[in-house]
Design an enzyme around this catalytic site. Structure first.
Site, PDB file in Angstrom:
ATOM      1  N   PRO A  92       0.826  -1.224   0.000  1.00 26.13           N
ATOM      2  CA  PRO A  92       0.000   0.000   0.000  1.00 26.13           C
ATOM      3  C   PRO A  92       0.854   1.266   0.000  1.00 26.13           C
ATOM      4  CG  PRO A  92      -0.694  -1.505   1.753  1.00 26.13           C
ATOM      5  CD  PRO A  92       0.572  -2.071   1.177  1.00 26.13           C
ATOM      6  N   GLU A 120       2.805  -8.198   8.534  1.00 22.16           N
ATOM      7  CA  GLU A 120       2.843  -6.727   8.562  1.00 22.16           C
ATOM      8  C   GLU A 120       3.726  -6.162   7.453  1.00 22.16           C
ATOM      9  OE1 GLU A 120       0.824  -4.966  10.657  1.00 22.16           O
ATOM     10  OE2 GLU A 120       0.153  -7.014  11.050  1.00 22.16           O
ATOM     11  N   ARG A 158      -2.289  -9.727 -20.918  1.00 22.71           N
ATOM     12  CA  ARG A 158      -3.233  -9.388 -21.986  1.00 22.71           C
ATOM     13  C   ARG A 158      -2.647  -8.410 -23.006  1.00 22.71           C
ATOM     14  NH1 ARG A 158      -6.101  -4.861 -21.321  1.00 22.71           N
ATOM     15  NH2 ARG A 158      -8.065  -5.602 -22.195  1.00 22.71           N
ATOM     16  N   ASP A 173      -9.122   0.093 -24.965  1.00 16.62           N
ATOM     17  CA  ASP A 173      -9.254   0.054 -23.504  1.00 16.62           C
ATOM     18  C   ASP A 173      -9.325   1.464 -22.931  1.00 16.62           C
ATOM     19  OD1 ASP A 173      -8.989  -2.679 -23.396  1.00 16.62           O
ATOM     20  OD2 ASP A 173      -6.882  -2.669 -22.795  1.00 16.62           O
TER      21      ASP A 173
HETATM   22  C1  4GN Z   1      -0.674  -4.226  -1.720  1.00 21.88           C
HETATM   23  C2  4GN Z   1      -0.347  -5.164  -0.744  1.00 21.88           C
HETATM   24  C3  4GN Z   1      -2.605  -3.692  -0.461  1.00 21.88           C
HETATM   25  C4  4GN Z   1      -1.823  -3.483  -1.554  1.00 21.88           C
HETATM   26  C5  4GN Z   1      -1.183  -5.308   0.347  1.00 21.88           C
HETATM   27  C6  4GN Z   1      -2.200  -2.463  -2.578  1.00 21.88           C
HETATM   28  C7  4GN Z   1       0.247  -6.916   1.534  1.00 21.88           C
HETATM   29  N1  4GN Z   1      -2.303  -4.576   0.457  1.00 21.88           N
HETATM   30  N2  4GN Z   1      -2.994  -1.473  -2.202  1.00 21.88           N
HETATM   31  N3  4GN Z   1      -0.946  -6.168   1.376  1.00 21.88           N
HETATM   32  O1  4GN Z   1      -1.772  -2.567  -3.705  1.00 21.88           O
HETATM   33  C8  4GN Z   1       2.020  -5.920   4.324  1.00 21.88           C
HETATM   34  C9  4GN Z   1       2.778  -7.012   3.637  1.00 21.88           C
HETATM   35  C10 4GN Z   1       0.963  -5.465   3.409  1.00 21.88           C
HETATM   36  C11 4GN Z   1       2.569  -6.802   2.196  1.00 21.88           C
HETATM   37  C12 4GN Z   1       1.334  -6.045   2.049  1.00 21.88           C
END
Ligand code: 4GN
Length: 252
Positions: A92, A120, A158, A173
């Site tokens: 994230p 985490e 794709r 697209d």
């Molecule tokens: C990416 C990974 C959301 C996203 C994730 C995203 C795994 N969550 N928004 N979760 O693209 C801690 C370890 C969180 C990896 C991550």
């Protein structure tokens, strides 16, 4: 293109790529994928891949060493240097993934190594040492990086030449250069009237220029309403014509 995926849940990725466009990309020799489990590179009877965070707090953190050993094995098998295939970490806190980036990845002959985190997150020292790009799909949190990795794989597969059939070409697209980076216009199929709802008559005219005009107008209006940022971007790139501007001015 060759893709390696580092994941504690290889079955998730494997089952995904056995279907749809990713399957077709493999069958047509456009994409080869191998999953790697960091647990296979962990030491001791317990083959630990995680530990408690320094400084306290909830959850666990992925250990750097099993990941480094796993990555080393990948690089050895690929027999390439680190920067020929970037290591991408889904998080994230990464940069937002967009179609421009997907196109670049799809065009790179060297493929990529995808790192799916769990718990985490990953020890920051591994990230600082080895990760080339951190990607986020948007402002939300998942329990693992596997879903974002699958999204990336699908988006890249794709775009491989010869993977989509002509009938489902990606030239039209949303976000594509053909649409000036705007959102795609709505689609309709048979019947012509469904529950009293008719198909827009412009689409039934058989008049190609009129259909193209209608679609452009819909794209512009839809994008102005939902994603004004994309209109601004297209304007800056000189992709909004005087005729487009009149359409936008009419409706606002
Ligand atoms: C990416 C990974 C959301 C996203 C994730 C995203 C795994 N969550 N928004 N979760 O693209 C801690 C370890 C969180 C990896 C991550």
């Amino acid at each position: 293109m060759r893709i390696d995926v580092i994941t504690l849940f290889p079955e998730l990725i494997q089952s995904f790529i056995e279907h749809g466009v990713t399957r077709r990309a493999y069958d047509r020799g456009k994409m080869v994928l191998k999953c790697w489990n960091p647990r296979d590179f962990a030491d001791g009877n317990y083959r630990r891949v995680d530990d408690r965070p320094f400084g306290g707090g909830p959850g666990m953190v992925m250990l750097a060493e099993p990941l480094a050993a796993c990555l080393l094995a990948i690089r050895q098998e690929r027999a390439d240097d680190r920067h020929s295939a970037p290591l991408i970490y889904f998080s994230p806190t990464g940069e937002a993934l967009n179609q421009t980036w997907v196109c670049e990845s799809a065009a790179s002959a060297n493929g990529a190594v995808l790192l799916c985190g769990r718990y985490e997150g990953v020890d920051q020292r591994f990230i600082d040492t080895y990760v080339d790009r951190q990607i986020s799909l948007g402002d939300f949190v998942l329990s693992g990086g596997e879903l974002p990795a699958m999204a990336w794989l699908d988006a890249v597969a794709r775009l491989q030449p010869g993977v989509l059939n002509d009938s489902d070409s990606h030239a039209q697209d949303s976000f594509s250069p053909d649409l000036s980076g705007l959102l795609d216009s709505p689609h309709f199929t048979r019947p012509e009237v469904w529950r009293d709802l008719p198909v827009p008559q412009e689409l039934l005219s058989g008049h190609h220029a009129q259909i193209a005009d209608w679609r452009r107008e819909q794209s512009l209006q839809l994008t102005a309403a939902k994603r004004p940022d994309l209109i601004t971007k297209a304007r800056k790139a000189g992709l909004i014509s005087a005729k487009d501007e009149r359409i936008l001015a009419d409706k606002s």
